[in-house]
Motif scaffolding. Sequence first.
Motif, short mmCIF file in Angstrom:
data_model
loop_
_atom_site.label_atom_id
_atom_site.label_comp_id
_atom_site.label_asym_id
_atom_site.label_seq_id
_atom_site.Cartn_x
_atom_site.Cartn_y
_atom_site.Cartn_z
N ARG A 122 0.81 -1.20 0.00
CA ARG A 122 0.00 0.00 0.00
C ARG A 122 0.86 1.26 0.00
O ARG A 122 2.03 1.24 0.34
N ILE A 123 0.20 2.36 -0.40
CA ILE A 123 0.80 3.68 -0.32
C ILE A 123 0.43 4.28 1.03
O ILE A 123 -0.73 4.28 1.42
N TRP A 124 1.42 4.75 1.76
CA TRP A 124 1.19 5.35 3.07
C TRP A 124 1.73 6.77 3.07
O TRP A 124 2.89 6.98 2.74
N VAL A 125 0.93 7.73 3.47
CA VAL A 125 1.42 9.10 3.55
C VAL A 125 2.52 9.19 4.60
O VAL A 125 3.57 9.77 4.38
N TYR A 126 2.27 8.61 5.77
CA TYR A 126 3.30 8.47 6.80
C TYR A 126 3.74 7.02 6.77
O TYR A 126 2.94 6.13 7.02
N CYS A 127 5.00 6.77 6.44
CA CYS A 127 5.41 5.42 6.07
C CYS A 127 6.53 4.85 6.92
O CYS A 127 7.22 3.93 6.48
N LEU A 128 6.71 5.34 8.14
CA LEU A 128 7.82 4.88 8.98
C LEU A 128 7.40 3.87 10.05
O LEU A 128 8.17 3.63 10.98
N ILE A 129 6.24 3.26 9.91
CA ILE A 129 5.76 2.30 10.90
C ILE A 129 5.98 0.88 10.39
O ILE A 129 5.48 0.51 9.33
N PRO A 130 6.72 0.04 11.12
CA PRO A 130 7.05 -1.30 10.64
C PRO A 130 5.85 -2.15 10.25
O PRO A 130 5.91 -2.89 9.27
#
Length: 125
Positions: free
Chosen positions: A101-109
Amino acid sequence: QVPLVESGGGLVQPGESLRLSCAASGVSLDHGAIGWFRQAPGKEREGVSCISGTDGGISYTGSVKGRFTISRDKAKNTMYLQMNNLKPEDTGVYYCAVSFRIWVYCLIPRQYDYWGQGTQVAVSS
């Protein structure tokens, strides 16, 4: 076949540089979010840098801003993490990861679906 394979880790002195690579096979680096994470001994895995998806939005955790640069080569299906001015607190196992998926905030494992096996980075004098 392992979909993500990291390389480029090693032992360096403070202030030196390393470039990590993550070669992908069977999974595209040009759709969902891609990221680099690290885990120090006794600590939880943390997000270092990521690209949110096809729009190319980039995030860095605060401690590496101005020192690390994430990039990808779509033709080679490979992502990179250029790490400059390394510090002892950068020591850990570094992992690359890919999300469907595309995540706007993408730093979560937990946002990620594929993980590499990790490469060790040690910064010590």
